[in-house]
Design a protein around this motif. Structure first.
Motif, PDB file in Angstrom:
ATOM      1  N   SER A  12       0.824  -1.197   0.000  1.00 50.42           N
ATOM      2  CA  SER A  12       0.000   0.000   0.000  1.00 50.42           C
ATOM      3  C   SER A  12       0.863   1.253   0.000  1.00 50.42           C
ATOM      4  CB  SER A  12      -0.915   0.006   1.233  1.00 50.42           C
ATOM      5  OG  SER A  12      -1.799   1.108   1.188  1.00 50.42           O
ATOM      6  N   GLY A  13       0.467   2.205  -0.822  1.00 46.67           N
ATOM      7  CA  GLY A  13       1.193   3.468  -0.917  1.00 46.67           C
ATOM      8  C   GLY A  13       0.826   4.137  -2.222  1.00 46.67           C
ATOM      9  N   GLY A  14       1.106   5.405  -2.324  1.00 46.34           N
ATOM     10  CA  GLY A  14       0.806   6.063  -3.595  1.00 46.34           C
ATOM     11  C   GLY A  14       0.667   7.554  -3.452  1.00 46.34           C
ATOM     12  N   GLY A  15       0.033   8.129  -4.449  1.00 47.11           N
ATOM     13  CA  GLY A  15      -0.093   9.579  -4.538  1.00 47.11           C
ATOM     14  C   GLY A  15       0.890  10.156  -5.517  1.00 47.11           C
ATOM     15  N   THR A  16       2.138   9.652  -5.466  1.00 40.99           N
ATOM     16  CA  THR A  16       3.180  10.081  -6.404  1.00 40.99           C
ATOM     17  C   THR A  16       3.982   8.855  -6.828  1.00 40.99           C
ATOM     18  OG1 THR A  16       4.896  10.429  -4.718  1.00 40.99           O
ATOM     19  CG2 THR A  16       3.396  12.275  -5.158  1.00 40.99           C
ATOM     20  N   GLY A  17       4.746   9.021  -7.908  1.00 41.55           N
ATOM     21  CA  GLY A  17       5.596   7.930  -8.366  1.00 41.55           C
ATOM     22  C   GLY A  17       6.608   7.514  -7.317  1.00 41.55           C
ATOM     23  N   GLY A  18       7.011   8.451  -6.442  1.00 47.74           N
ATOM     24  CA  GLY A  18       7.983   8.153  -5.405  1.00 47.74           C
ATOM     25  C   GLY A  18       7.496   7.136  -4.394  1.00 47.74           C
ATOM     26  N   HIS A  19       6.189   6.981  -4.275  1.00 49.72           N
ATOM     27  CA  HIS A  19       5.636   5.950  -3.399  1.00 49.72           C
ATOM     28  C   HIS A  19       5.203   4.708  -4.185  1.00 49.72           C
ATOM     29  CE1 HIS A  19       5.780   8.683  -0.083  1.00 49.72           C
ATOM     30  NE2 HIS A  19       4.874   9.502  -0.579  1.00 49.72           N
ATOM     31  N   ILE A  20       4.855   4.895  -5.455  1.00 47.86           N
ATOM     32  CA  ILE A  20       4.344   3.775  -6.263  1.00 47.86           C
ATOM     33  C   ILE A  20       5.465   2.877  -6.756  1.00 47.86           C
ATOM     34  CG2 ILE A  20       3.086   3.158  -8.360  1.00 47.86           C
ATOM     35  CD1 ILE A  20       1.718   5.981  -8.068  1.00 47.86           C
ATOM     36  N   TYR A  21       6.501   3.462  -7.354  1.00 47.58           N
ATOM     37  CA  TYR A  21       7.543   2.644  -7.972  1.00 47.58           C
ATOM     38  C   TYR A  21       8.317   1.777  -6.977  1.00 47.58           C
ATOM     39  CZ  TYR A  21       6.367   5.456 -12.034  1.00 47.58           C
ATOM     40  OH  TYR A  21       5.682   6.068 -13.052  1.00 47.58           O
ATOM     41  N   PRO A  22       8.592   2.259  -5.745  1.00 41.40           N
ATOM     42  CA  PRO A  22       9.214   1.356  -4.774  1.00 41.40           C
ATOM     43  C   PRO A  22       8.339   0.148  -4.463  1.00 41.40           C
ATOM     44  CG  PRO A  22       9.491   3.619  -4.074  1.00 41.40           C
ATOM     45  CD  PRO A  22       8.550   3.651  -5.241  1.00 41.40           C
ATOM     46  N   ALA A  23       7.031   0.377  -4.351  1.00 41.78           N
ATOM     47  CA  ALA A  23       6.124  -0.733  -4.062  1.00 41.78           C
ATOM     48  C   ALA A  23       6.140  -1.756  -5.189  1.00 41.78           C
ATOM     49  CB  ALA A  23       4.696  -0.203  -3.848  1.00 41.78           C
ATOM     50  N   VAL A  24       6.153  -1.280  -6.427  1.00 46.74           N
ATOM     51  CA  VAL A  24       6.189  -2.193  -7.577  1.00 46.74           C
ATOM     52  C   VAL A  24       7.517  -2.953  -7.612  1.00 46.74           C
ATOM     53  CG1 VAL A  24       6.229  -2.319 -10.099  1.00 46.74           C
ATOM     54  CG2 VAL A  24       4.540  -0.869  -8.947  1.00 46.74           C
ATOM     55  N   ALA A  25       8.624  -2.258  -7.321  1.00 50.99           N
ATOM     56  CA  ALA A  25       9.935  -2.918  -7.311  1.00 50.99           C
ATOM     57  C   ALA A  25       9.984  -4.018  -6.251  1.00 50.99           C
ATOM     58  CB  ALA A  25      11.044  -1.894  -7.061  1.00 50.99           C
ATOM     59  N   ILE A  26       9.428  -3.733  -5.073  1.00 47.57           N
ATOM     60  CA  ILE A  26       9.390  -4.735  -4.002  1.00 47.57           C
ATOM     61  C   ILE A  26       8.522  -5.922  -4.416  1.00 47.57           C
ATOM     62  CG2 ILE A  26       8.588  -5.164  -1.638  1.00 47.57           C
ATOM     63  CD1 ILE A  26       9.344  -2.180  -1.059  1.00 47.57           C
ATOM     64  N   ALA A  27       7.372  -5.631  -5.009  1.00 50.95           N
ATOM     65  CA  ALA A  27       6.490  -6.716  -5.460  1.00 50.95           C
ATOM     66  C   ALA A  27       7.170  -7.580  -6.516  1.00 50.95           C
ATOM     67  CB  ALA A  27       5.186  -6.132  -6.013  1.00 50.95           C
ATOM     68  N   ASN A  28       7.882  -6.960  -7.443  1.00 49.21           N
ATOM     69  CA  ASN A  28       8.557  -7.729  -8.496  1.00 49.21           C
ATOM     70  C   ASN A  28       9.614  -8.657  -7.911  1.00 49.21           C
ATOM     71  OD1 ASN A  28       7.027  -6.500 -10.478  1.00 49.21           O
ATOM     72  ND2 ASN A  28       8.585  -4.990 -11.006  1.00 49.21           N
ATOM     73  N   GLU A  29      10.363  -8.172  -6.925  1.00 49.73           N
ATOM     74  CA  GLU A  29      11.385  -9.018  -6.291  1.00 49.73           C
ATOM     75  C   GLU A  29      10.735 -10.163  -5.511  1.00 49.73           C
ATOM     76  OE1 GLU A  29      15.046 -10.524  -4.883  1.00 49.73           O
ATOM     77  OE2 GLU A  29      14.571  -9.191  -6.576  1.00 49.73           O
ATOM     78  N   LEU A  30       9.652  -9.857  -4.802  1.00 52.14           N
ATOM     79  CA  LEU A  30       8.937 -10.914  -4.085  1.00 52.14           C
ATOM     80  C   LEU A  30       8.377 -11.956  -5.048  1.00 52.14           C
ATOM     81  CD1 LEU A  30       7.092  -8.755  -1.411  1.00 52.14           C
ATOM     82  CD2 LEU A  30       8.560 -10.720  -0.902  1.00 52.14           C
ATOM     83  N   LYS A  31       7.859 -11.482  -6.174  1.00 54.24           N
ATOM     84  CA  LYS A  31       7.288 -12.400  -7.165  1.00 54.24           C
ATOM     85  C   LYS A  31       8.354 -13.312  -7.757  1.00 54.24           C
ATOM     86  CE  LYS A  31       4.054 -12.336 -11.066  1.00 54.24           C
ATOM     87  NZ  LYS A  31       3.286 -11.455 -11.965  1.00 54.24           N
ATOM     88  N   SER A  32       9.576 -12.781  -7.927  1.00 52.10           N
ATOM     89  CA  SER A  32      10.658 -13.605  -8.464  1.00 52.10           C
ATOM     90  C   SER A  32      11.063 -14.690  -7.473  1.00 52.10           C
ATOM     91  CB  SER A  32      11.872 -12.732  -8.816  1.00 52.10           C
ATOM     92  OG  SER A  32      12.524 -12.268  -7.651  1.00 52.10           O
TER      93      SER A  32
END
Length: 370
Positions: A12-32
């Motif tokens: 959870s997080g958002g509002g700006t790319g600075g909160h969104i992209y870290p969350a996506v990066a973490i999710a991608n690593e977890l998914k791998s």
């Protein structure tokens, strides 16, 4: 850990790319690591995460929530109702999804979700990008199990025993931008012998930086440069008339930032936390123009931490009229200064942040499944 286990993970997080992209990066690593894991993002309705997260391949649910305005405004009257609505919906999301762990990357969207998760005893981790935390993470830090940070001296805001310095998650493709330089010249149709200035104001844009570039066109071009200018979604209609004017190209948004960074010789940028972390990895000379319109002036603090290491130049918005031309000229005419700033900023890079954060998430998953 069992990589085949179907863990359920909320980010959870958002509002700006600075909160969104870290969350996506973490999710991608977890998914791998856990290909069978089930992911759910929770953001704020009508904010950019509702588009960016699905583009990254993940499901997202939006809450009716927004931040409190710093100035007196009628919009603040609706905040209590939005908070109650978001807490209720977050409770339902947690009840239905039954997460094994919850991860917050900041922004007001993460507040209600993590408040409800921690009240239910669900393991939680927050990732604080800035040198000065926002109010949401400062409140959540009291209840979260772990707090991953990018700067030193955050014991002022968080319990010391919960803090792990990891750095900020950044796009994995930034680690190899030197290999992309030739492709970048082709992608942006650039002249190899001409210095390239990359101008960034964030995903939505930065009004004052855009005004500066418009005003200083002629001055910049006297230095025989070519300009890649990301003016942002909010300003593209106003500034697109300059696209392909002389040596200037205007973009609403640059999707392939690795190529943009690879092409750049000098970068003019805001000082949001993720931008600063990316620029440390990129290792190019940077002129930071921090936004003064952020909580606790945290962009200035982010930039100053780099300037103190003799690794960047900072110009306050209020000083642009008197300082920009002088400081830019000193930089563009000095290959030695460009080299020094590039070398020094690269020394500050924390390149394994995403991996280290996910290592901490794994420990929480392991603990919750004993």
């Amino acid at each position: 850990m069992n990589s085949n286990k179907t863990y359920k993970i909320i980010l959870s997080g958002g509002g700006t790319g600075g909160h969104i992209y870290p969350a996506v990066a973490i999710a991608n690593e977890l998914k791998s690591r856990f290909p069978n894991a089930d992911f759910l993002f929770v953001g704020a309705k009508d904010r950019m995460e509702m588009d960016k997260v699905p583009q990254a391949g993940y499901k997202i649910i939006g809450l009716w929530i927004s931040g409190i305005q710093r100035e007196l405004t009628l919009r603040n009257l609706s905040f209590p109702f939005k908070l109650i609505s978001s807490l209720w919906k977050s409770r339902k999301i947690i009840k239905d999804f039954k997460p094994d762990v919850v991860i917050g990357t900041g922004g007001f969207a993460s507040g209600p979700l993590l408040i409800m998760a921690t009240s239910k005893g669900i393991p939680s981790l927050i990732q604080e990008q800035n040198s000065y935390p926002g109010i949401t993470n400062k409140l959540l830090g009291k209840k979260a199990d772990k707090i991953c940070v990018a700067y030193d001296d955050l014991e002022r805001f968080f319990p010391k025993d919960k803090i792990i310095k990891t750095g900020n998650p950044v796009r994995a493709d930034l680690l190899h931008i030197a290999e992309k330089r030739d492709d970048a010249y082709k992608m942006f149709s650039l002249e190899k012998e001409t210095k390239t200035i990359l101008v960034l104001g964030g995903s939505l844009g930065a009004r004052r930086i855009n005004q500066l570039i418009e005003k200083e066109f002629d001055f910049l071009l006297t230095h025989n440069v070519q300009i890649i200018w990301q003016c942002g979604k909010l300003y593209y209609e106003q500034y697109k008339i300059y696209d392909n004017t002389k040596n200037i190209q205007v973009h609403e948004f640059i999707n392939d930032m690795a190529c943009a960074y690879a092409a750049a010789d000098i970068i003019i940028s805001r000082a949001g936390a993720i931008s600063v972390s990316e620029l440390c990895i990129v290792g190019k000379p940077v002129i930071f123009i921090p936004s003064p319109n952020v909580a606790e002036d945290h962009q200035a603090k982010n930039a100053q931490a780099i300037v103190d290491a003799q690794a960047a130049i900072i110009i306050k918005e209020s000083d642009l009229e008197v300082d920009f031309q002088n400081k830019f000229t000193q930089l563009i005419i000095s290959p030695e200064k460009q080299q020094k700033l590039g070398d020094n900023i690269k020394k500050l890079a924390l390149t394994n942040a995403t991996k280290q954060i996910v290592d901490e998430v794994e420990l929480l998953l392991n603990k919750s499944n004993k």
